[in-house]
Design a protein around this motif. Sequence first.
Motif, short mmCIF file in Angstrom:
data_model
loop_
_atom_site.label_atom_id
_atom_site.label_comp_id
_atom_site.label_asym_id
_atom_site.label_seq_id
_atom_site.Cartn_x
_atom_site.Cartn_y
_atom_site.Cartn_z
N LEU A 206 9.52 3.68 1.98
CA LEU A 206 8.77 3.23 3.15
C LEU A 206 7.38 3.84 3.19
CD1 LEU A 206 9.65 1.48 5.71
CD2 LEU A 206 9.88 3.66 6.87
N PHE A 207 7.33 5.16 3.10
CA PHE A 207 6.06 5.87 3.21
C PHE A 207 5.19 5.71 1.97
CE2 PHE A 207 8.58 8.67 6.24
CZ PHE A 207 8.06 8.04 7.36
N PHE A 208 5.83 5.55 0.79
CA PHE A 208 5.06 5.40 -0.44
C PHE A 208 4.32 4.06 -0.45
CE2 PHE A 208 4.71 4.24 -5.01
CZ PHE A 208 3.86 5.27 -5.40
N VAL A 209 4.99 2.99 -0.05
CA VAL A 209 4.35 1.67 0.01
C VAL A 209 3.25 1.68 1.07
CG1 VAL A 209 4.69 -0.75 0.64
CG2 VAL A 209 6.33 0.39 -0.86
N ILE A 213 -0.89 0.91 0.42
CA ILE A 213 -1.69 -0.04 1.20
C ILE A 213 -2.84 0.67 1.89
CG2 ILE A 213 -1.66 -1.70 3.10
CD1 ILE A 213 1.31 -2.15 2.49
N SER A 214 -2.53 1.82 2.46
CA SER A 214 -3.54 2.56 3.21
C SER A 214 -4.65 3.08 2.30
CB SER A 214 -2.87 3.75 3.93
OG SER A 214 -3.80 4.41 4.75
N ILE A 215 -4.30 3.56 1.11
CA ILE A 215 -5.31 4.10 0.20
C ILE A 215 -6.20 2.97 -0.32
CG2 ILE A 215 -4.10 3.94 -2.02
CD1 ILE A 215 -5.97 7.05 -0.74
N PHE A 216 -5.64 1.76 -0.44
CA PHE A 216 -6.44 0.60 -0.85
C PHE A 216 -7.52 0.31 0.18
CE2 PHE A 216 -7.08 -3.98 -0.21
CZ PHE A 216 -7.67 -4.32 -1.43
N TYR A 217 -7.15 0.30 1.46
CA TYR A 217 -8.11 0.03 2.52
C TYR A 217 -9.10 1.18 2.69
CZ TYR A 217 -5.98 -4.29 4.13
OH TYR A 217 -5.54 -5.57 4.20
N THR A 218 -8.66 2.39 2.37
CA THR A 218 -9.56 3.55 2.47
C THR A 218 -10.74 3.39 1.52
OG1 THR A 218 -7.75 5.03 3.07
CG2 THR A 218 -9.74 6.04 2.18
N PHE A 219 -10.45 3.01 0.27
CA PHE A 219 -11.52 2.84 -0.71
C PHE A 219 -12.29 1.54 -0.50
CE2 PHE A 219 -8.82 5.91 -3.00
CZ PHE A 219 -9.78 6.88 -3.27
#
Length: 303
Positions: A206-209, A213-219
Amino acid sequence: MFYLSLAIICSASIALIFKYTENAKANRYVITSANYFIAFAISLFMIFSRGLLSGVTREVSFAKDFSLLSSNNDHILSPYSSILWGLIVGGIFGSFFFLSFIYYQKSIKENGVGISGTIAKLGILIPMIFSIVIWKEFPSTIQWVGIVLSLVSIVIVNLSQKSLEKFDFKPAIILLFIFGGMAEFSNKFYQKYALNEYKDVFLFALFFVAFLISIFYTFKEKSAITKKDILTGFVVGIPNLFSSYFLILALATLKTSVVFPIYSAGSIVLINIGGFLLFKEKIARKNKVAIILTIIALVLINL
C-alpha cells in the motif's frame, strides 16, 4: 484500551502535523513522498524482523484458494494466498492513500484542521456502502439514522452565503471524503479474506505504491525539496503507519462496535482540541454543529 488510545493519538497527530506544514508553506508532495517512504520502510522491516515470508509454502494455487471464497463465506485465504492478496490489494489501493493524503493537506489549508479531520473520519461511510452492496451487511435502523446525520453534516460544512449564491461547493473536502473512504475500504477488503498475521505485507504494498506515485508528482512539479519537508514527512509517516497498526491490535482485544466509534469520535475531538490549543483555530458555529452531528453519526453507525 491502551492500543486504542495510541491509535487515536497517532490519527490526530497526522492532521495536526499537516496543519503545521501548511502554515509553514511546505511542499506537500515532498512531505507525502517522505511520509510514504518511512511508512513502507518500517513495514518492510517488520516483515523481515517477524520472519513473515520464511517457511511459507504454496499448499494450493491462489486461484483455487480464492475461488473457495465464493462458496464459503467463512473461508480465509492461506498464508501464501494472504501474502499475494495483500500485494494485490495494497498495490491497487495505494493510489487512494496518496490522493487522500494530498487532499487532507489541501483541505486543512482551505477549511481548517478541525472540520477536515471530521470529514476524513466520515470516510467510513464508503466501506459501509460497499459492505451493503458486496457482502449484504445491511445497517440497522439506528445505523441508517447515523448515515443520514453524517450526510447532513457534510451539507452543513459546505453551506455558506457564497455557496448558496454561486453554488460554490468546496471540492477538496468532498474529494477528501471519497478518497479517504476508499483508503479505509482497502483495510476491510484485505481483512475480509486474508489472515491479519500478514497485514504488514499489505501495508508495505500500500505505502510503496503510494510512494511511487507521490515521488513521480514530486519531480513533475519541479519545486524545491528541502530537508525540513523531508523530515516533516518522516514525522508524519510514523503515526500514519502505526495508527493502522495499533488499531489492528485494539480490534484483536475489543469488539468492533466499541473500537470504531471511540477511535473516530476520539480522533475528531483530539484534532479539534489540538487545533484550538496549538493554532488558535476558531471553529465556526455551523462547523461546530457539523462536528457534533458527525460524532453522533459515527457512534450510531458503529452500534
